[in-house]
Design an enzyme around this catalytic site. Structure first.
Site, PDB file in Angstrom:
ATOM      1  N   GLU A 126       0.858  -1.180   0.000  1.00 53.56           N
ATOM      2  CA  GLU A 126       0.000   0.000   0.000  1.00 53.56           C
ATOM      3  C   GLU A 126       0.892   1.227   0.000  1.00 53.56           C
ATOM      4  O   GLU A 126       1.978   1.233   0.573  1.00 53.56           O
ATOM      5  CB  GLU A 126      -0.968   0.025   1.199  1.00 53.56           C
ATOM      6  CG  GLU A 126      -0.318   0.011   2.563  1.00 53.56           C
ATOM      7  CD  GLU A 126      -1.337  -0.088   3.701  1.00 53.56           C
ATOM      8  OE1 GLU A 126      -2.502  -0.422   3.446  1.00 53.56           O
ATOM      9  OE2 GLU A 126      -0.948   0.158   4.865  1.00 53.56           O
ATOM     10  N   ILE A 127       0.441   2.218  -0.714  1.00 50.89           N
ATOM     11  CA  ILE A 127       1.076   3.535  -0.687  1.00 50.89           C
ATOM     12  C   ILE A 127       0.009   4.471  -0.156  1.00 50.89           C
ATOM     13  O   ILE A 127      -1.107   4.513  -0.681  1.00 50.89           O
ATOM     14  CB  ILE A 127       1.553   3.977  -2.080  1.00 50.89           C
ATOM     15  CG1 ILE A 127       2.538   2.956  -2.663  1.00 50.89           C
ATOM     16  CG2 ILE A 127       2.199   5.357  -2.014  1.00 50.89           C
ATOM     17  CD1 ILE A 127       2.995   3.273  -4.087  1.00 50.89           C
TER      18      ILE A 127
END
Length: 379
Positions: A281-282
Site C-alpha cells: 500500500e502507498i
C-alpha cells in the site's frame, strides 16, 4: 462514678476501630487487584530488556553522502517491518525495488523491528539501497497484548484457530496486525514523512516503474493506493463488522460523504469480506494520523478483536478507507507489477507489459474469483 468510667473505657477498647478495618480492606483489595493484573498481564522480559538497549539499537540513521542536500518532490519513505532472520529475502526485494524504481529517485527507507537490528543487517541494507537508511526499534507498548484483553480467552481463541487459518495460533502475528493497524505511523522515525510505501521481505516488483507513484499520489490528492484486493477468512473477523457498525453510529461525523462502503457491504447488509491486500500500500500518513482513523483504531483496540479473534491490518485499513475516505481519494495502481506469493498484480495492457514487465498478465489476481478489484472498478 469511677466504676462507670472504667466500664466505658473497656467498652471503647472492645469496640472495633472502623477506620482501621476500612484501611485494611482497601489494602487487601489493592493487593488482590495487583495480583490479578500481574496474572493477566505479567511484565514480560522485553520491558526490562528495553532498559539495556543502547541509543543506536533504539534508532539509528545511516545517511548517504550522495543524498546530502537532495530535494525530494514528496516527503516519502519506504517502510519495512522486518526481522533480522529475513535479511536475505529482504535484500532480494530491495535490490529489485531499486532496479525497477528507486535508483532513479533515492527515496529513504525506514526499517522497523521488535528486536534490535544486527550490524550485519544494517550494513546489508546500506549496501543494497540508494536512499538513506533509518533503523528503529518498535516500542514494547506497540508490540504487546494490551492489559484490558482477557489473556485466557485470547489463548483459547488462538488454540481454536490454530489449524483453521494461516497464523491462527500465533500471538506474534496478532501483535504485528495490531502494530500495522494502529502504531506504525506513530513511530518517531516517520515524523518527517507525509507518504509511505509498505514493503515486505520476499515480495517481487515485476515491472519497471517509469514514473513516481509518490508524486502521483500527492499531485492527484490520493490518500490510499493498492494493487491487490481479496476476500478475508470469515473466522478471523467474526465481530469486526458489527464493531465497525457501532463505530459508525457513535461517530457519524467521520463518515465521508462519497464513501465506498458499498464495496465492503454484502446485499443483506453484512460484511462481504473484501479488503485491500495491505502488504502493498502507498498511503498518506496524514490519513492514518487523522482524528478519524485514530478514533477508529482505538475503538477497535478496546474491543480486543486483534487477539480475541485475528483481526488483520488489511481488513482494518480497508474498512477505514471505505468509510473515512471519498472514492476519488483512493487509487488502484494497475500498472505496478507486484508479486506476493501466491497472488500478483500484473499489468494487462499488452504494450505496457511488453515494454516494462516480466510477469504473465493472465495470472494477475484481478482474474481470481476471490478478487474484489473488479467490484471496486465498477463503483
Amino acid at each position: 462514678m469511677q466504676k462507670h468510667a472504667d466500664r466505658s473505657q473497656a467498652r471503647r477498647r472492645q469496640q472495633p476501630n472502623h477506620q482501621c478495618i476500612l484501611g485494611s480492606v482497601v489494602i487487601l483489595l489493592a493487593a488482590i487487584a495487583a495480583l490479578v493484573l500481574f496474572i493477566t498481564n505479567p511484565p514480560p522480559i522485553e520491558r526490562a530488556r528495553m532498559l539495556t538497549y543502547s541509543p543506536s539499537q533504539i534508532h539509528e540513521s545511516r545517511l548517504k553522502h550522495a543524498n546530502t542536500g537532495r530535494v525530494y518532490p514528496v516527503r516519502a519513505a519506504f517502510v519495512i517491518l522486518v526481522r533480522n532472520s529475513e535479511l536475505h529475502d529482504l535484500r532480494a526485494t530491495v535490490r529489485q525495488l531499486e532496479d525497477q524504481f528507486n535508483k532513479r529517485h533515492h527515496y529513504p527507507y525506514v526499517f522497523l523491528n521488535n528486536e534490535p537490528f544486527t550490524e550485519e543487517f544494517k550494513q546489508a541494507m546500506e549496501w543494497a539501497t540508494t536512499g538513506d537508511c533509518h533503523f528503529g526499534l518498535v516500542p514494547y507498548e506497540h508490540w504487546s497484548m494490551p492489559p484490558w484483553v482477557d489473556r485466557g480467552r485470547a489463548r483459547r481463541a488462538m488454540s481454536m484457530m490454530a489449524d483453521k487459518v494461516p497464523y491462527g495460533g500465533s500471538e506474534s502475528y496478532r501483535k504485528m496486525c495490531r502494530f500495522e493497524s494502529g502504531f506504525f505511523f506513530r513511530h518517531p522515525l516517520l515524523d518527517d514523512f507525509d507518504y509511505y510505501w509498505r514493503v515486505e521481505p520476499g515480495v517481487e516488483f515485476t515491472c519497471a516503474i517509469p514514473y513516481d507513484p509518490f508524486k502521483y499520489m500527492a499531485d492527484h490528492n490520493k490518500l490510499y493506493a493498492f494493487t491487490i484486493s481479496l476476500i478475508e477468512f470469515p473466522i478471523t473477523v467474526r465481530t469486526l463488522w458489527q464493531t465497525t457498525t457501532a463505530f459508525r453510529a457513535t461517530y457519524p461525523g467521520y463518515i465521508a460523504p462519497n464513501n465506498t462502503l458499498d464495496w465492503v457491504t454484502a446485499p443483506g447488509g453484512s460484511y462481504n469480506l473484501c479488503h485491500f491486500w495491505s502488504n502493498f500500500e502507498i498511503a498518506s500518513l496524514h490519513f492514518f494520523r487523522s482524528p478519524a482513523y485514530t478514533a477508529y483504531f482505538d475503538y477497535l483496540d478496546r474491543a480486543g478483536g486483534f487477539f480475541l479473534e485475528r483481526w488483520g491490518d488489511a481488513p482494518v485499513h480497508s474498512l477505514a478507507v471505505s468509510m473515512l475516505l471519498n472514492k476519488e481519494q483512493v487509487h488502484y495502481f494497475d500498472n505496478i507489477g507486484y508479486l506476493h506469493r501466491p497472488f500478483q498484480n500484473c499489468p494487462t495492457d499488452p504494450d505496457y507489459n511488453d515494454m516494462h514487465c516480466f510477469c504473465n498478465p493472465n495470472r494477475s489476481a484481478i482474474f481470481n474469483p476471490d478478487s474484489c478489484t473488479n467490484a471496486w472498478l465498477a463503483l
